[in-house]
Design a protein around this motif. Structure first.
Motif, short mmCIF file in Angstrom:
data_model
loop_
_atom_site.label_atom_id
_atom_site.label_comp_id
_atom_site.label_asym_id
_atom_site.label_seq_id
_atom_site.Cartn_x
_atom_site.Cartn_y
_atom_site.Cartn_z
N MET A 269 38.99 42.69 31.08
CA MET A 269 39.41 42.82 32.86
C MET A 269 40.34 43.87 32.01
SD MET A 269 39.77 39.85 35.21
CE MET A 269 37.66 39.31 35.97
N PRO B 278 46.61 45.30 36.92
CA PRO B 278 44.84 45.83 38.12
C PRO B 278 46.16 47.14 38.89
CG PRO B 278 47.12 44.08 38.43
CD PRO B 278 46.77 43.68 36.95
N HIS C 277 44.13 35.03 42.84
CA HIS C 277 44.14 34.24 41.89
C HIS C 277 46.29 34.64 42.57
CE1 HIS C 277 40.76 33.10 39.32
NE2 HIS C 277 40.82 34.29 40.01
N GLU D 141 39.61 39.07 42.15
CA GLU D 141 39.28 39.73 41.47
C GLU D 141 37.92 39.71 41.70
OE1 GLU D 141 36.57 36.34 37.66
OE2 GLU D 141 38.17 35.95 38.76
N ARG E 182 33.65 41.93 41.32
CA ARG E 182 33.40 42.75 40.37
C ARG E 182 31.60 44.28 40.64
NH1 ARG E 182 32.77 40.64 35.44
NH2 ARG E 182 33.12 38.58 35.35
N PRO F 159 33.88 43.51 35.85
CA PRO F 159 35.62 43.72 36.27
C PRO F 159 35.81 44.34 37.00
CG PRO F 159 35.42 43.19 34.05
CD PRO F 159 33.90 43.90 34.21
N ARG F 160 36.74 44.11 38.62
CA ARG F 160 37.54 44.50 39.00
C ARG F 160 38.85 44.08 39.31
NH1 ARG F 160 35.58 48.47 37.03
NH2 ARG F 160 34.30 49.81 37.70
N LEU F 161 40.23 44.26 39.16
CA LEU F 161 41.17 43.42 39.46
C LEU F 161 42.17 44.28 39.98
CD1 LEU F 161 42.79 41.15 36.07
CD2 LEU F 161 41.01 40.94 37.82
N ARG G 276 45.66 44.23 42.83
CA ARG G 276 47.01 43.70 43.30
C ARG G 276 47.95 44.44 44.72
NH1 ARG G 276 52.31 44.66 41.80
NH2 ARG G 276 53.46 42.28 41.34
#
Length: 443
Positions: free
Chosen positions: A1, A5, A132, A146, A148, A154-156, A158
């Protein structure tokens, strides 16, 4: 990850009609002047689509086109259904239909047309795994989403303002739960691709497939009708728990429960009264069928009686108490509560038109539950957070029927709700930025 983000002020989870209407409201607000927060949406589908698996020939909308993405909030908006018709060159021909109810296929095209204007702020093909908390001095300062992508990467992302409009989960009756994943068990949300996979192309020879549809609402009867036309040799049972199919009550006084003002009525009532109000109006939306469709289906059953055929059977007062997979099909045990009888039948496919389940708070929000001051959204569809920074908010669309009424899971007041959420977020941003400026001047 990635360690850092991607960040936006506002992030929407899901990009169906609810968050599409919010995107329009946010774009309007940003164009009107500061503050101008950035916004983005995450959608698990590879492209925009609204109930694509139920785009059945002849199926019409059950609400007026005036209840589109914008008109109840701003009837002059270029995103109205009327402007869509004008843009497509069909305005006068649509008027000649003399209807307020476009086809479901056309309405999906309208929504897709509107969604195309926001392709730059939608991340399609990403599935959200969890949300999160990001903390600052022990307080909730932001959300980290979080997800996908289609390849599992994975992609984050914010944000400080999160709007969840992820829709409900297909409801599968408990006796069928062990067969989730069997291609012969199909929920209405996957009807068209599911039935094609289970039965293949229609055939004019060979065995007659026996099919079971479970459910007593609009989708159930639409599917029965479509199956009979799509598979001319099929024999179709419709199992309903009630003694009869019930018509939807769309009379004017009752229909006022779908007016924007009804949200204030329901939300402002004491909790027991709210429940009574919703229960009193269930016949507008749950386990009911359009009266014209009931009439048509009754005529079909009568016609086959005249002909001495039995292609369709309406199995009243009936529950499926068990369902077992066999090489020949799905073995169903059906119990008639009135007759007290029970019989078994093997079906080539079972279609569940059994609606959707919606948790009060979606499971993807579990990691932030310790920061919720409660699990009931306020009048502006906002969950209470504690402790949190001033510029952090969490809104829900489609999860608050017990407190906001029957409009919550429907299309009826999308633009009004979207406008309320947009105004709430922008007011928080405006207040927070105003508080920052004096502090900066004294440094």
């Amino acid at each position: 990850m990635p360690d850092q983000p991607a960040t936006d002020d506002i992030l929407g989870l899901g990009f169906g009609p609810a968050n599409l209407s919010l995107a329009i409201a946010l774009r309007d607000a940003v164009a009107a002047g500061p503050p101008r927060p950035s916004f983005r949406f995450i959608e698990r589908q590879e492209r925009f689509g609204w109930h694509r698996a139920m785009m059945l020939p002849g199926a019409d909308m059950q609400i007026s086109f005036v209840k589109d993405l914008v008109s109840l909030r701003d009837p002059t908006s270029p995103f109205s259904f009327l402007n869509y018709l004008h843009t497509k060159g069909r305005l006068t021909t649509f008027l000649n239909l003399k209807t307020f109810n476009p086809s479901r296929i056309e309405y999906n095209d309208y929504l897709s047309w509107a969604a195309e204007h926001f392709s730059d702020v939608v991340a399609y093909g990403e599935t959200v795994v969890a949300v999160h908390p990001e903390l600052r001095d022990g307080r909730l300062a932001a959300f980290v989403v979080e997800a996908r992508d289609g390849a599992g990467a994975p992609r984050l992302r914010r944000c400080r303002h999160l709007v969840v409009a992820a829709g409900g989960d297909p409801a599968i009756p408990e006796p069928f739960a062990a067969l989730r994943g069997d291609p012969r068990l199909i929920h209405s949300s996957a009807y068209l691709p599911g039935i094609a996979k289970a039965l293949g192309a229609p055939r004019l020879d060979g065995p007659e497939p026996r099919l079971l549809v479970v459910g007593g609402g609009q989708s159930a009867v639409e599917i029965v009708t479509d199956l009979g036309q799509r598979y001319p040799r099929a024999r179709i049972d419709l199992a309903i728990r009630a003694p009869a199919l019930k018509p939807a009550d769309d009379s004017p006084f009752v229909n006022e429960i779908f007016d924007p003002a009804a949200v204030d009525l329901v939300h402002g009532a004491p909790e027991p009264v709210r429940a009574d109000l919703i229960a009193a109006h269930r016949a507008t939306n749950y386990a009911v069928v359009d009266a014209d469709l009931i009439q048509s289906f009754y005529a079909t059953l009568y016609d086959q009686e005249v002909r001495g055929e039995t292609r369709y059977r309406l199995r009243r007062n009936t529950r499926v108490t068990a369902l077992t997979a066999t090489p020949d099909g799905l073995d169903a045990t059906l119990h008639d509560a009135v007759a007290g009888s029970q019989d078994r039948q093997v079906y080539a496919a079972v279609i569940c038109a059994t609606g959707y389940a919606r948790a009060t708070v979606p499971a993807i929000l579990d990691p932030v539950r310790p920061f919720l001051a409660g699990e009931v959204a306020d009048r502006h569809y906002r969950l209470p957070l504690d402790p949190a920074e001033a510029r952090v908010s969490l809104h829900l669309q489609g999860f608050s029927e017990p407190t906001h009424g029957l409009t919550e899971t429907l299309l009826s007041i999308l633009p009004v709700r979207a406008g309320a959420i947009a105004r709430t977020i922008l007011a928080e941003e405006r207040a927070a930025r105003s508080a920052i400026r004096p502090a900066a001047m004294h440094q």
